[in-house]
Structure formats: C-alpha cells, structure tokens
Design an enzyme around this catalytic site. Structure first.
Site, PDB file in Angstrom:
ATOM      1  N   GLU A 129       7.023  -4.555   3.469  1.00  0.00           N
ATOM      2  CA  GLU A 129       6.937  -4.519   4.924  1.00  0.00           C
ATOM      3  C   GLU A 129       5.485  -4.751   5.362  1.00  0.00           C
ATOM      4  OE1 GLU A 129       9.464  -1.492   7.281  1.00  0.00           O
ATOM      5  OE2 GLU A 129       7.409  -0.766   7.350  1.00  0.00           O
ATOM      6  N   CYS A 142      -1.337  -4.785   8.988  1.00  0.00           N
ATOM      7  CA  CYS A 142      -1.359  -3.803   7.901  1.00  0.00           C
ATOM      8  C   CYS A 142      -0.630  -4.386   6.699  1.00  0.00           C
ATOM      9  CB  CYS A 142      -0.673  -2.524   8.382  1.00  0.00           C
ATOM     10  SG  CYS A 142      -0.574  -1.271   7.105  1.00  0.00           S
ATOM     11  N   CYS A 149       4.051   3.261  -5.673  1.00  0.00           N
ATOM     12  CA  CYS A 149       2.676   3.712  -5.941  1.00  0.00           C
ATOM     13  C   CYS A 149       2.718   4.593  -7.186  1.00  0.00           C
ATOM     14  CB  CYS A 149       2.153   4.511  -4.739  1.00  0.00           C
ATOM     15  SG  CYS A 149       0.393   4.915  -4.840  1.00  0.00           S
ATOM     16  N   CYS A 153       0.774  11.557  -3.826  1.00  0.00           N
ATOM     17  CA  CYS A 153       0.302  12.404  -2.728  1.00  0.00           C
ATOM     18  C   CYS A 153       1.530  13.072  -2.097  1.00  0.00           C
ATOM     19  CB  CYS A 153      -0.459  11.560  -1.707  1.00  0.00           C
ATOM     20  SG  CYS A 153      -1.807  10.653  -2.487  1.00  0.00           S
ATOM     21  N   CYS A 156       3.173  11.937   1.311  1.00  0.00           N
ATOM     22  CA  CYS A 156       3.384  10.495   1.506  1.00  0.00           C
ATOM     23  C   CYS A 156       4.726  10.065   0.928  1.00  0.00           C
ATOM     24  CB  CYS A 156       2.248   9.707   0.830  1.00  0.00           C
ATOM     25  SG  CYS A 156       2.511   7.919   0.852  1.00  0.00           S
ATOM     26  N   GLY A 213       1.153   1.360  -1.452  1.00  0.00           N
ATOM     27  CA  GLY A 213       0.395   1.215  -2.690  1.00  0.00           C
ATOM     28  C   GLY A 213      -1.068   1.585  -2.583  1.00  0.00           C
ATOM     29  N   GLU A 214      -1.662   1.728  -3.754  1.00  0.00           N
ATOM     30  CA  GLU A 214      -3.083   2.057  -3.846  1.00  0.00           C
ATOM     31  C   GLU A 214      -3.830   0.769  -4.209  1.00  0.00           C
ATOM     32  OE1 GLU A 214      -5.474   4.505  -3.325  1.00  0.00           O
ATOM     33  OE2 GLU A 214      -6.645   2.812  -4.049  1.00  0.00           O
ATOM     34  N   HIS A 269      -8.026  14.001   3.765  1.00  0.00           N
ATOM     35  CA  HIS A 269      -6.914  14.941   3.979  1.00  0.00           C
ATOM     36  C   HIS A 269      -7.171  16.401   3.614  1.00  0.00           C
ATOM     37  CE1 HIS A 269      -4.910  11.275   4.829  1.00  0.00           C
ATOM     38  NE2 HIS A 269      -4.626  10.944   3.597  1.00  0.00           N
ATOM     39  N   ASN A 344       3.555  12.239   9.719  1.00  0.00           N
ATOM     40  CA  ASN A 344       4.841  11.620  10.027  1.00  0.00           C
ATOM     41  C   ASN A 344       5.872  12.143   9.032  1.00  0.00           C
ATOM     42  OD1 ASN A 344       6.661   9.847  11.221  1.00  0.00           O
ATOM     43  ND2 ASN A 344       6.136   8.171   9.839  1.00  0.00           N
ATOM     44  N   CYS A 387       5.101  12.967  15.976  1.00  0.00           N
ATOM     45  CA  CYS A 387       5.505  14.023  15.061  1.00  0.00           C
ATOM     46  C   CYS A 387       7.015  14.133  14.954  1.00  0.00           C
ATOM     47  CB  CYS A 387       4.915  15.355  15.494  1.00  0.00           C
ATOM     48  SG  CYS A 387       3.146  15.335  15.352  1.00  0.00           S
TER      49      CYS A 387
HETATM   50  N1  SAH Z   1      -2.907   4.228  -0.926  1.00  0.00           N
HETATM   51  C1  SAH Z   1      -3.878   4.045   0.063  1.00  0.00           C
HETATM   52  C2  SAH Z   1      -3.430   3.186   1.239  1.00  0.00           C
HETATM   53  C3  SAH Z   1      -2.020   3.391   1.782  1.00  0.00           C
HETATM   54  S1  SAH Z   1      -1.648   4.827   2.691  1.00  0.00           S
HETATM   55  C4  SAH Z   1      -4.368   5.379   0.569  1.00  0.00           C
HETATM   56  O1  SAH Z   1      -3.785   6.392   0.207  1.00  0.00           O
HETATM   57  O2  SAH Z   1      -5.372   5.393   1.283  1.00  0.00           O
HETATM   58  C5  SAH Z   1      -2.377   4.599   4.302  1.00  0.00           C
HETATM   59  C6  SAH Z   1      -2.694   5.940   4.975  1.00  0.00           C
HETATM   60  O3  SAH Z   1      -1.493   6.616   5.408  1.00  0.00           O
HETATM   61  C7  SAH Z   1      -3.384   6.921   4.051  1.00  0.00           C
HETATM   62  O4  SAH Z   1      -4.461   7.544   4.692  1.00  0.00           O
HETATM   63  C8  SAH Z   1      -2.287   7.914   3.767  1.00  0.00           C
HETATM   64  O5  SAH Z   1      -2.819   9.103   3.337  1.00  0.00           O
HETATM   65  C9  SAH Z   1      -1.575   7.987   5.100  1.00  0.00           C
HETATM   66  N2  SAH Z   1      -0.216   8.561   5.041  1.00  0.00           N
HETATM   67  C10 SAH Z   1       0.669   8.468   4.039  1.00  0.00           C
HETATM   68  N3  SAH Z   1       1.809   9.140   4.346  1.00  0.00           N
HETATM   69  C11 SAH Z   1       1.647   9.665   5.585  1.00  0.00           C
HETATM   70  C12 SAH Z   1       2.475  10.460   6.454  1.00  0.00           C
HETATM   71  N4  SAH Z   1       3.705  10.823   6.101  1.00  0.00           N
HETATM   72  N5  SAH Z   1       1.971  10.813   7.652  1.00  0.00           N
HETATM   73  C13 SAH Z   1       0.740  10.393   8.018  1.00  0.00           C
HETATM   74  N6  SAH Z   1      -0.079   9.657   7.245  1.00  0.00           N
HETATM   75  C14 SAH Z   1       0.358   9.292   6.033  1.00  0.00           C
HETATM   76 FE1  SF4 Z   2      -1.136   8.474  -2.035  1.00  0.00          FE
HETATM   77 FE2  SF4 Z   2      -1.701   6.183  -0.726  1.00  0.00          FE
HETATM   78 FE3  SF4 Z   2      -0.072   6.170  -2.898  1.00  0.00          FE
HETATM   79 FE4  SF4 Z   2       0.767   7.263  -0.622  1.00  0.00          FE
HETATM   80  S1  SF4 Z   2       0.270   5.111  -0.943  1.00  0.00           S
HETATM   81  S2  SF4 Z   2       0.994   8.132  -2.709  1.00  0.00           S
HETATM   82  S3  SF4 Z   2      -1.137   8.151   0.209  1.00  0.00           S
HETATM   83  S4  SF4 Z   2      -2.251   6.724  -2.843  1.00  0.00           S
END
Ligand code: SAH
Ligand code: SF4
Length: 421
Positions: A129, A142, A149, A153, A156, A213-214, A269, A344, A387
């Site tokens: 997406e 974006c 991934c 986290c 996420c 993804g990272e 975070h 979210n 939210c």
């Molecule tokens: N993997 C990378 C980039 C993708 S995530 C990273 O972690 O930075 C993009 C952003 O969305 C990151 O800051 C992540 O922590 C945040 N994010 C992921 N899940 C989320 C959620 N459920 N609510 C709000 N932010 C979220």
């Molecule tokens: Fe963590 Fe970013 Fe991977 Fe989500 S996409 S698990 S926030 S590293």
C-alpha cells in the site's frame, strides 16, 4: 524547535468515496526491468543488448530521461532512440508498471494505491500500500520498504506480521512512479479532474519511508531507490524532501547519513531503556544512549536539517509529564522536531490512545521547552477521530467507511509535515 501535532481536520474528511479501479492490468512479464537499475547496471544492460561501447553512456542518458523525466512505461514512446534498438530492448527488458489492484480516493484528496508485485521468492505475489497526502503547497507520498517486518514493536500492526520479503529497488521506486502517473505528475500526463494536489508545481513534492517495514533492514535496495529518486537528471527530488524513518538501527543510521544523505526520522516512543526495550525491542540491541549518539553525529544535521523524533501516545504507558521532561532532557543538543502521533488501535492491540488532555499537556510542555510549532485546530475532534473514537458525527456512516476515515486521518498525521517545504 517544532513539536508538531500535525492533524488534519476530520470534518474535511467525509466518508471516503473510495472506488476500486482496475487502472493498470499490466504485470511484469518475467523479463528483467530497467527501472531501479543504477546507471552502471544500465550500461551493462546496453552491452547485453548489443549497443556499441561508445554509444552506451549516451543511450543510458536517453533512457534515464524517458523513464524518470517523462515517466515512460513503454519503449515505444522513446522516439529519440532508433526503432531497432527500442525493439531489441523491449525483447529483453521491461519498464512496465506494477498492477494497481485498487485505488482509493478520499474526498479530501488522500489517495491510497494497492499495488501487486511478483512473488520473487516469496511464494506468491505480494501487495503493497502506498499513500498520498496533499497539503497546502506540498504533496507527500508514503512508501513501503518491506512486506511485513522482522521487528516486533508491540504497538505496531506490521510488527505482528512476519517479514514476507524485502522490496527491490524497482518496487520501491515504482511506488513513486505509479503515484506520479496517477496524479498526472509527469509532463504530458493529465491530472485527474477534481484531484486535490498542490496548486503549483509538482504533485509529489516529498517522500517519507514510513510505510511497511524497516528501511534500514533493506538498506541496499532503499539506498538505490532513493539515489535514483534524488538524481538531478531524473526524478530530481531534493534529499531534503525525502525522510527515512527508522526504529533505530544504529549502523544503518550512520550509513544513511554518509551514503544517502536524506532526512532522518527516529521512532523513539519511549525515553527510558526499560520501556523502550518493550515497545521497540530493537532497543535491546541499540539502546537509547547509542541511538541518540548516532543522531547527534548524523552527517549534515543542523537547525535547517533537524531530525524528527516520532512519539506514539499510549495511554498510561509513555504519556506522563515526567516522560515529557525526560524527552526534552534526552534531546538536548540535537537539532530536533517532535512528532506526537496518537496511537491508532488495531484489532487485538494491547494499548489505548492517550486522552486528548494528556496529549495537550505533553505537547504544551515540549512546546514550552523550545519545540514550538503551530498546532492545527480543531484538535480535539481530530484526536478523537484518530483514536478510533469518532462516533457522534459519523454514527450513520458504515463501519467500514468510518474505519477507513480514521485510518486515513491517522496516516495523514504520521506522514504530513516531514522534510523541507
Ligand atoms: N519501520 C520504520 C518505518 C515504518 S513505521 C519505523 O519504525 O520507523 C512509521 C511510523 O508509524 C513509526 O514511527 C511507527 O512507530 C509508527 N506506528 C506504527 N504503528 C502505529 C500505530 N498503531 N499508531 C501510531 N503510530 C504507529
Ligand atoms: Fe517496528 Fe517500524 Fe517494523 Fe512497525 S514497521 S514493527 S514500528 S520497525
């Protein structure tokens, strides 16, 4: 130093009139693609196609221009190149776009494309997406770097999905090319009627690596794609308008500064190792001290090129005033922006989004400590929307539309406001 709660007014976001379109039924047909190749790789491709050595560089320059300035996806367009060579190239290589499975357009102009790429070892085709957020004077795309991934986290949703595979440089770049096709952001391509885009200039002005993804665990492909996106003779996006977001892969941060030179966003975070170990488990490998040191010494960092620290607001977890104080203390001396992101929720997630008053208190504290920036209004309603609690106004909306609306509002918050104007 700006602390943004970058919210878009949900009243301006009625139920997305999403419509699925079969915009492009092409699939990559098994031939190697020229998209995403470096110039050197393309020179080698010319050699394979029998182009005499003396002409190869010149041909690469011509093709580069067609692909990245004109947005060509068919060799037949390339009328500056002989028909014979065009046919020869078309027999060996492809420059076709991926299939667009779905395109959704919200009434506020937010667009989402679901693209399908070939399996490439993953067993089945993968879907990715890509989201476009138009704002005053800019349009931000974006982009995803992986399907799934490897990191986990806890807040996420992607973190619950195993890594399916890395995206290739072509696939990363194709997300930008498809967006520019669909927005009419190439010469001689029309912008769809009624599309909400910046009133002047480019439609995609900024990109953020904040999709799935990272990116620093797919460094080589991300690097190649971003170097092509910022190449002055092609797509020519300024590196100051490209932001790479990482959970904190320290060795990758150093390399990003040295080898790619784009803007950096850190998914912080948490401000204490104990909590960050839990929320962003890669912290166990690269703890806060090392992470912040990498930020302090990030090549090119300055007041004009600040690092963005993303901070997801989790109720009762990381949202206290003492967290805000520690955040300010930790970032001291680093040219920084703070992006507070309302959490979210997703099905099965263990967290709740912080209350609006708590977010406001937190934001006020960081603002008062020099991370000031205008906060868009009306904030409260935005926060509720983001939210997952937008109820009264949208009670009559179908749940699916409401969820979609909330998702888009949140994505807009995460994605907007990064990189130079
Ligand atoms: N993997 C990378 C980039 C993708 S995530 C990273 O972690 O930075 C993009 C952003 O969305 C990151 O800051 C992540 O922590 C945040 N994010 C992921 N899940 C989320 C959620 N459920 N609510 C709000 N932010 C979220
Ligand atoms: Fe963590 Fe970013 Fe991977 Fe989500 S996409 S698990 S926030 S590293």
């Amino acid at each position: 130093m700006p602390a943004t709660i970058d919210l878009t007014d949900p009243s301006a976001r009625p139920a997305p009139s999403s419509k699925a379109v079969q915009a492009n039924a092409q699939t990559l047909d098994g031939k190697p693609t020229l998209i995403g190749m470096s110039r050197e790789e393309m020179v080698a491709a010319m050699a394979d196609a029998g182009v005499p050595e003396k002409q190869r560089k010149m041909r690469v320059n011509q093709i580069w221009h067609w692909l990245y300035v004109r947005g060509s996806s068919d060799f037949a367009d390339m009328h500056t190149i002989s028909r014979e060579l065009r046919e020869n190239l078309a027999a060996r290589y492809t420059i076709a776009r991926p299939e667009i499975v779905e395109e959704q357009i919200s009434n506020d102009g937010t667009r989402k494309w679901l693209m399908r790429f070939p399996p490439r070892g993953a067993g089945r085709p993968v879907e990715v997406e890509t989201v476009y957020i138009p704002e005053e004077g800019r349009g931000t795309l974006c982009i995803s770097s992986q399907v799934g991934c490897t990191l986990t986290c806890t807040f996420c949703h992607t973190g619950t999905q195993k890594l399916v595979r890395n995206l290739t440089a072509e696939e990363i770049l194709s997300q930008l090319l498809v967006a520019r096709d669909r927005l009419g952001d190439f010469p001689h391509k029309d912008t769809p009627q009624g599309a909400i885009v910046p009133s002047e200039g480019r439609k995609v002005t900024n990109i953020v690596m904040m999709g799935m993804g990272e990116p620093l665990y797919n460094f080589d492909h991300v690097k190649q794609a971003l170097l092509i996106a910022s190449d002055g003779d092609g797509l020519a996006l300024s590196r100051r308008r490209i932001t790479l977001s990482t959970s904190g892969v320290v060795p990758g941060i150093v390399r990003t500064g040295e080898e790619i030179g784009v803007m950096l966003a850190i998914s912080l975070h948490a401000v204490r190792d104990e909590l960050r170990d839990e929320l962003v488990p890669i912290n166990k490998k690269y703890p806060l001290k090392e992470l912040l040191e990498a930020c302090r010494t990030y090549p090119g960092v300055s007041n004009a090129r600040r690092i963005t620290f993303e901070y997801v607001m989790l109720k009762g977890v990381n949202d206290s005033l003492s967290d805000a104080k520690e955040l300010v203390r930790l970032l001291k001396g680093i040219p920084a922006k703070i992006n507070l992101i309302p959490f979210n929720p997703w099905p099965g997630s263990a967290y709740e989004c912080s209350d609006w008053e708590t977010i406001e208190t937190f934001a006020d504290f960081v603002n008062a400590n020099g991370y000031a920036s205008p906060i868009r209004t009306p904030r409260g309603r935005d926060i509720l929307a983001a939210c997952g609690q937008l109820k009264s106004e949208s009670e009559r909306m179908r749940k699916k539309d409401r969820d979609e609306l909330e998702n888009m509002a949140l994505q807009a918050m995460m994605i907007s406001g990064h990189g130079a104007d």
